[in-house]
Write a protein that holds these residues in place. Sequence first.
Motif, PDB file in Angstrom:
ATOM      1  N   VAL A  56       0.837  -1.203   0.000  1.00  0.00           N
ATOM      2  CA  VAL A  56       0.000   0.000   0.000  1.00  0.00           C
ATOM      3  C   VAL A  56       0.870   1.251   0.000  1.00  0.00           C
ATOM      4  O   VAL A  56       0.621   2.203  -0.747  1.00  0.00           O
ATOM      5  N   LEU A  57       1.912   1.271   0.822  1.00  0.00           N
ATOM      6  CA  LEU A  57       2.728   2.470   0.977  1.00  0.00           C
ATOM      7  C   LEU A  57       3.541   2.797  -0.270  1.00  0.00           C
ATOM      8  O   LEU A  57       3.920   3.961  -0.476  1.00  0.00           O
ATOM      9  N   GLU A  58       3.801   1.816  -1.102  1.00  0.00           N
ATOM     10  CA  GLU A  58       4.611   2.077  -2.303  1.00  0.00           C
ATOM     11  C   GLU A  58       3.799   2.762  -3.405  1.00  0.00           C
ATOM     12  O   GLU A  58       4.356   3.250  -4.383  1.00  0.00           O
ATOM     13  N   ARG A  59       2.498   2.853  -3.234  1.00  0.00           N
ATOM     14  CA  ARG A  59       1.648   3.494  -4.226  1.00  0.00           C
ATOM     15  C   ARG A  59       1.725   5.014  -4.105  1.00  0.00           C
ATOM     16  O   ARG A  59       1.875   5.560  -3.012  1.00  0.00           O
TER      17      ARG A  59
ATOM     18  N   LEU B 108       1.886   3.627   8.143  1.00  0.00           N
ATOM     19  CA  LEU B 108       0.487   3.400   7.795  1.00  0.00           C
ATOM     20  C   LEU B 108      -0.425   4.253   8.670  1.00  0.00           C
ATOM     21  O   LEU B 108      -1.366   4.885   8.181  1.00  0.00           O
TER      22      LEU B 108
ATOM     23  N   ALA C 236      -1.099   6.493  -1.857  1.00  0.00           N
ATOM     24  CA  ALA C 236      -1.150   5.702  -0.623  1.00  0.00           C
ATOM     25  C   ALA C 236      -2.198   6.221   0.363  1.00  0.00           C
ATOM     26  O   ALA C 236      -2.931   5.434   0.968  1.00  0.00           O
TER      27      ALA C 236
END
Length: 225
Positions: free
Chosen positions: A41-44, A74, A47
Amino acid sequence: GAAAAPAARAEPRVSALGREALLSLRREIALLPAKQRIDRVLERKDAMKVVRALPVQDLFSTIQEVGLEDSLELLELCSARQVQAFLDLDGWRGDRIDPASMSRWLQALFSANPDRAVGQLRGLDLELLTLLVKTSCQVYDLSQEEQAESDVGLHTITPDQRYLIVYGGITDDERSQLAIKEFLERLMGRDLLFVLRLCEAVRWELPSGLEEEAFHWRNGRIADL
């Protein structure tokens, strides 16, 4: 003297992500280990939109698996509504607030991003927010020449010189007291009037009444989940 209810805040609504895209992402990450789900998720680039679109239960279970200290990136992207839900799920034992659990969440929020933590906590139920502050400090009205009952250690004086806030109440958790101190002092720069009203509520509202009201609203949200 209850404080005014927090004003409605416009948060990035992630419906813009699209239902199909969200469902596809949830399917993609469902079978991944918790830490890899967070990384995915965080690499988007979007995010924050993704995090705020994910169901509270998905986020909460992932944070519980990884642990709060390893979920800070997160946590800082979560909305006030999601943070309220985390506290609803983990901050109560029966019909009583769990100060130790609430303290862990407060510390994590400020470790993740102090500025965002202020907004996240500002959006909590007023009764719960007042109770959290009340368990961590005592408030004295200097205009009434009130004085602390013992030596003043960790403390804050409001910019108008009206209130002395002495940290150290029901909870002796210093890290939690520091988190509340940082929250109040940062919030003074954003909304001093709200802090002044909060101080009055902390002075006069009974813990039992605050806890009962907070538990009532919490149960309603849990039923919705």
